[in-house]
Design an enzyme around this catalytic site. Structure first.
Site, mmCIF file in Angstrom:
data_model
loop_
_atom_site.group_PDB
_atom_site.id
_atom_site.type_symbol
_atom_site.label_atom_id
_atom_site.label_comp_id
_atom_site.label_asym_id
_atom_site.label_seq_id
_atom_site.Cartn_x
_atom_site.Cartn_y
_atom_site.Cartn_z
ATOM 1 N N ARG A 43 0.828 -1.203 0.000
ATOM 2 C CA ARG A 43 0.000 0.000 0.000
ATOM 3 C C ARG A 43 0.863 1.254 0.000
ATOM 4 N NH1 ARG A 43 -4.039 0.639 4.242
ATOM 5 N NH2 ARG A 43 -2.214 0.376 5.564
ATOM 6 N N SER A 104 7.112 -4.782 7.603
ATOM 7 C CA SER A 104 6.693 -5.603 8.745
ATOM 8 C C SER A 104 7.370 -6.963 8.808
ATOM 9 C CB SER A 104 5.179 -5.770 8.700
ATOM 10 O OG SER A 104 4.613 -4.493 8.629
ATOM 11 N N ASP A 159 5.128 -2.776 11.585
ATOM 12 C CA ASP A 159 3.699 -2.423 11.636
ATOM 13 C C ASP A 159 3.177 -2.273 13.069
ATOM 14 O OD1 ASP A 159 3.998 -5.170 11.990
ATOM 15 O OD2 ASP A 159 2.377 -5.751 10.635
HETATM 16 C C1 GLC Z 1 5.567 -11.202 11.308
HETATM 17 C C2 GLC Z 1 6.754 -10.243 11.198
HETATM 18 C C3 GLC Z 1 6.601 -9.082 12.145
HETATM 19 C C4 GLC Z 1 5.262 -8.408 11.931
HETATM 20 C C5 GLC Z 1 4.139 -9.431 12.067
HETATM 21 C C6 GLC Z 1 2.766 -8.818 11.813
HETATM 22 O O1 GLC Z 1 5.596 -11.792 12.560
HETATM 23 O O2 GLC Z 1 7.959 -10.942 11.451
HETATM 24 O O3 GLC Z 1 7.646 -8.137 11.966
HETATM 25 O O4 GLC Z 1 5.077 -7.367 12.848
HETATM 26 O O5 GLC Z 1 4.344 -10.483 11.160
HETATM 27 O O6 GLC Z 1 2.663 -8.297 10.527
#
Ligand code: GLC
Length: 410
Positions: A43, A104, A159
């Site tokens: 996004r 993320s 995130d």
């Molecule tokens: C996975 C990633 C982490 C992220 C999570 C939610 O666990 O390793 O960094 O925050 O997914 O998206």
């Protein structure tokens, strides 16, 4: 968690300092770009902050599995092309508009805008990115594919951190950022004194947001006593074997598969679908988590019957439908209770059980009708008398990166 924060003790929790040291005051203003990658979509957002109000324009670009699992070069080229089309659509000229990047995945952060990917999670495997500096890869791709646009990457954030920051802009009582989406993870504000491994300055504010990376809890065996054969099978067929044990018991990428594998065991015993599930139900990951959400909600039985018929060609009996509803509920309750247990552990660690907010974002949290209640009921069992509120930080993972860019500027 304490081991993860130490200099040299081993922990399955990475406890990564985010370099974000303060939450927003609510007074931040200005225009920002935000990128959000980490689920099944990429996004791009333009966020205008104005005295506590957030306005956004956002575009969603679906990502194919080829992009997620191909080369890093192609992945970042895809990202740069999406940004280019966003800039054209909204007529944003090559300016110095600050950009926040929500990435993320577990990253070692070197500063607010420099981070190295430790390992991919959630079905991403793009080559040549692990161990590399992610902002640099983005900047290289942008220089190549949209050279007119001069980026100013002000921050790269997880995130969970984005979610906590977005929520804090509206409510300073926010203390934890939680994601229940494709993956799961949480972050919280920690006192620097507790972060032995922190290498930055120890000036005021003496605090830093820690990205726990709780998805990997259990990778050192701590969950073995509650893992099932279904969990082991999911792990064996995953792209990140032996990793993210906790995540595989909770998040959207796996929840439907837990149900499918449990159902298949009953089929094998002749206790479901007359002992024959047909071809489609036998395909890995064919029972998607969104079906679980439809089946645990209102009209669950009718939805289950329809999904079994339409998606899998199964004419389910009353008792088949009843069993599928029960399995979806059981897998959801387990997931929600595990996530809430993690939240309880953080709240007890920071000694905040009254009048605080857990900011939550993620597709499962948003779409699953009972997940929120399962978590809050469990928290009340674990910490009786707590007055914690769970607040949806809708789009927190997108807006949050802009927020971090804004807080840095102020
Ligand atoms: C996975 C990633 C982490 C992220 C999570 C939610 O666990 O390793 O960094 O925050 O997914 O998206």
């Amino acid at each position: 968690m304490a081991d993860g924060l130490s200099k040299d003790k081993k922990s399955s929790l990475k406890m990564l300092p985010s370099f974000v040291r303060s939450t927003p005051t609510g007074k931040e203003s200005g225009d920002y770009l935000a990128l959000d990658i980490g689920g099944t979509n990429f996004r791009v957002l333009r966020c205008s902050l104005n005295d506590g109000q957030i306005q956004t324009n956002a575009e969603v670009y679906p990502m194919s599995s080829e992009v997620m699992t191909g080369t890093g070069r192609d992945l970042f080229a895809f990202i740069a092309d999406c940004i280019k089309s966003f800039l054209q659509k909204y007529d944003i000229k090559g300016s110095n508009i600050p950009l926040g990047f929500t990435f993320s995945f577990p990253c070692t952060q070197h500063s607010l805008n420099r981070a190295t990917l430790i390992t991919w999670t959630k079905g991403f495997t793009a080559s040549g990115v692990e161990g590399e500096e992610v902002v640099q890869l983005l900047q290289n791709a942008l220089a190549e594919r949209c050279p007119d646009f001069k980026v100013n990457v002000a921050a790269i954030v997880n995130d969970t951190v984005g979610t906590l920051m977005a929520s804090a802009y509206e409510n300073p009582k926010s203390v934890i950022g939680l994601i229940i989406g494709t993956g799961t993870n949480a972050c919280y504000m920690e006192q620097l004194d507790a972060v032995e491994k922190w290498t930055g300055d120890r000036d005021d504010p003496k605090q830093v947001i820690i990205n726990i990376e709780w998805g990997s809890f259990g990778d050192h065996g701590h969950l073995d006593n509650i893992r099932t054969g279904f969990d082991r099978e999911i792990d064996e067929h995953s792209l990140n074997r032996g990793k993210n044990t906790f995540e595989k018991m909770i998040s959207g990428m796996y929840l439907g598969e837990v149900v499918r594998l449990a159902a298949l065991l009953l089929v094998k015993d002749g206790a479901l679908f007359n002992g024959n599930a047909g071809d489609k139900f036998n395909i890995r990951e064919s029972f998607e988590t969104r079906y679980v959400s439809e089946i645990v909600g209102e009209n669950g039985a009718a939805n289950a019957r329809e999904i079994l018929k339409d998606k899998f060609g199964i004419d389910a009996s009353e008792s088949d439908v009843d069993t599928i509803v029960k399995l979806c509920n059981a897998a959801s309750v387990r997931a929600g209770r595990l996530a809430a247990t993690g939240i309880a552990a953080i709240l007890l660690k920071i000694n905040e059980t009254k009048d605080r907010i857990v900011a939550v974002d993620g597709s499962v949290y948003k779409k699953h009708p009972t997940f929120a209640k399962i978590m809050s009921d469990t928290l009340s069992e674990l910490i009786p008398g707590n007055t914690i509120s769970w607040v949806l930080a809708d789009d927190g993972s997108g807006v949050g990166a802009a927020m971090v860019a804004a807080v840095t500027k102020v």
